[in-house]
Motif scaffolding. Structure first.
Motif, short mmCIF file in Angstrom:
data_model
loop_
_atom_site.label_atom_id
_atom_site.label_comp_id
_atom_site.label_asym_id
_atom_site.label_seq_id
_atom_site.Cartn_x
_atom_site.Cartn_y
_atom_site.Cartn_z
N ARG A 115 5.29 4.96 -2.38
CA ARG A 115 6.34 4.00 -2.71
C ARG A 115 6.87 3.41 -1.42
O ARG A 115 7.23 4.13 -0.49
N ILE A 116 6.91 2.08 -1.35
CA ILE A 116 7.38 1.42 -0.14
C ILE A 116 8.47 0.40 -0.48
O ILE A 116 8.55 -0.08 -1.61
N MET A 117 9.31 0.12 0.49
CA MET A 117 10.26 -0.98 0.39
C MET A 117 10.18 -1.73 1.72
O MET A 117 10.78 -1.32 2.71
N PRO A 118 9.42 -2.82 1.76
CA PRO A 118 9.31 -3.63 2.98
C PRO A 118 10.36 -4.74 2.98
O PRO A 118 11.13 -4.88 2.03
N ASN A 119 10.37 -5.51 4.05
CA ASN A 119 11.20 -6.72 4.04
C ASN A 119 10.38 -7.90 4.53
O ASN A 119 9.28 -7.74 5.08
N THR A 120 10.89 -9.09 4.33
CA THR A 120 10.09 -10.29 4.62
C THR A 120 9.70 -10.45 6.09
O THR A 120 8.65 -11.06 6.36
N PRO A 121 10.45 -9.94 7.07
CA PRO A 121 9.99 -10.08 8.45
C PRO A 121 8.66 -9.39 8.77
O PRO A 121 8.14 -9.56 9.88
N VAL A 122 8.09 -8.62 7.83
CA VAL A 122 6.77 -8.04 8.10
C VAL A 122 5.74 -9.15 8.32
O VAL A 122 4.73 -8.95 9.00
N SER A 123 6.00 -10.34 7.75
CA SER A 123 5.04 -11.44 7.88
C SER A 123 4.94 -11.95 9.32
O SER A 123 3.97 -12.62 9.68
N VAL A 124 5.94 -11.64 10.15
CA VAL A 124 5.89 -12.05 11.56
C VAL A 124 5.84 -10.83 12.48
O VAL A 124 6.12 -10.93 13.68
N GLY A 125 5.49 -9.68 11.92
CA GLY A 125 5.31 -8.48 12.73
C GLY A 125 6.57 -7.78 13.17
O GLY A 125 6.54 -6.91 14.04
N GLU A 126 7.71 -8.12 12.56
CA GLU A 126 8.99 -7.52 12.95
C GLU A 126 9.70 -6.93 11.74
O GLU A 126 10.92 -6.93 11.66
N GLY A 127 8.92 -6.43 10.80
CA GLY A 127 9.50 -5.91 9.58
C GLY A 127 10.01 -4.48 9.71
O GLY A 127 9.83 -3.81 10.72
N MET A 128 10.67 -4.04 8.65
CA MET A 128 11.10 -2.65 8.50
C MET A 128 10.59 -2.20 7.15
O MET A 128 10.95 -2.77 6.12
#
Length: 264
Positions: A115-128
């Motif tokens: 189970r994961i909860m990402p955020n949109t900044p993953v698309s620019v390599g700076e997500g959490m």
């Protein structure tokens, strides 16, 4: 090489797919109710737009990137396909407020599930990305998952009982920060700064302040105090924010987002 299948090409699924595309050697498959959306994302990632069933048949990691209210219907479409598989695969769910146990109820089996909860900044390599695992996920499978998405940003393993709370900060937070950035820019415009420059100033300031907070290890209060000179301009701005209950408003936003998890 891993086969990564994304069911749901929306904001979060799309952001993860873009992050995965930065890592060479993996194959990306995408599906969405709006196939044009999947096709557009496939072009950006170098992947292929396919059906939900195809992903369920072949992917090593099957990402369930649909909204919570659509999860039962989506799993219903692939449930029988999953049962027929004799090879190993891992389900990856990112539906808000949806436990690993609920995924097992919907699928009718205890498949290895992350189970994961990402955020949109993953698309620019700076997500959490917050993650937790259950139902027999091996250390090797976690390692492969983390490696496949190493270009996404930071990862934090948390107990499942904390993942909704963590997502209310890290997952919902970009919207709060964007609102703050827009307000900062509006203030700059009110003071005579051109809109484009005001937005650039706000965005770079937020980026730099976040980096300083992470790399310095200092408490945010200490960093705030370092900017607030006695009798200076910044402390007057802080006073104005406090008069508007700034911190209480931010806390209430996080709490409101967290409580919504129980009413999805």
């Amino acid at each position: 090489m891993l086969n990564l299948g994304f069911i749901g090409a929306g904001n979060m699924g799309g952001a993860l797919a873009l992050a995965a595309a930065k890592k060479e050697g993996n194959s990306i498959f995408l599906s969405d109710k709006i196939q044009e959306k999947a096709a557009a994302l496939a072009e950006k990632t170098g992947g292929a737009a396919v059906s939900n069933e195809k992903i369920a048949e072949t992917a090593d990691y099957i990402f369930l990137g649909v909204k919570p209210q659509m999860l039962a219907e989506t799993i219903g479409e692939i449930k029988d396909v999953l049962k027929k598989r004799s090879d190993r695969f891992v389900l990856v769910t990112m539906a808000a407020g949806t436990s690993i146990e609920k995924i097992s109820v919907l699928t009718g089996a205890e498949y290895p599930t992350i189970r994961i909860m990402p955020n949109t900044p993953v698309s620019v390599g700076e997500g959490m990305v917050l993650y937790t695992s259950g139902f027999g996920v091996t250390a090797e499978e976690i390692s492969a998952f983390l490696s496949a998405f190493s270009e996404a940003g930071r990862f934090a393993e948390v107990p499942e009982r904390l993942i909704d709370a963590g997502a209310s900060v890290a997952g919902c937070g970009p919207a709060f920060v964007d609102l703050f950035a827009e307000a900062l820019a509006d203030g700059g415009v009110a003071c005579g700064i051109p809109r484009a420059l005001a937005l650039e100033l706000a965005a770079q300031m937020i980026y730099g302040s976040a980096k300083l907070l992470l790399e310095s290890g200092k408490h945010p209060g200490e960093l705030k105090d370092a900017v607030c000179s006695p009798g200076g301009t910044t402390i007057q701005g802080v006073r104005a924010l406090e008069e508007g209950a700034f911190r209480a408003s931010v806390m209430n936003a996080v709490i409101a987002a967290y409580e919504k998890n129980f009413n999805l």
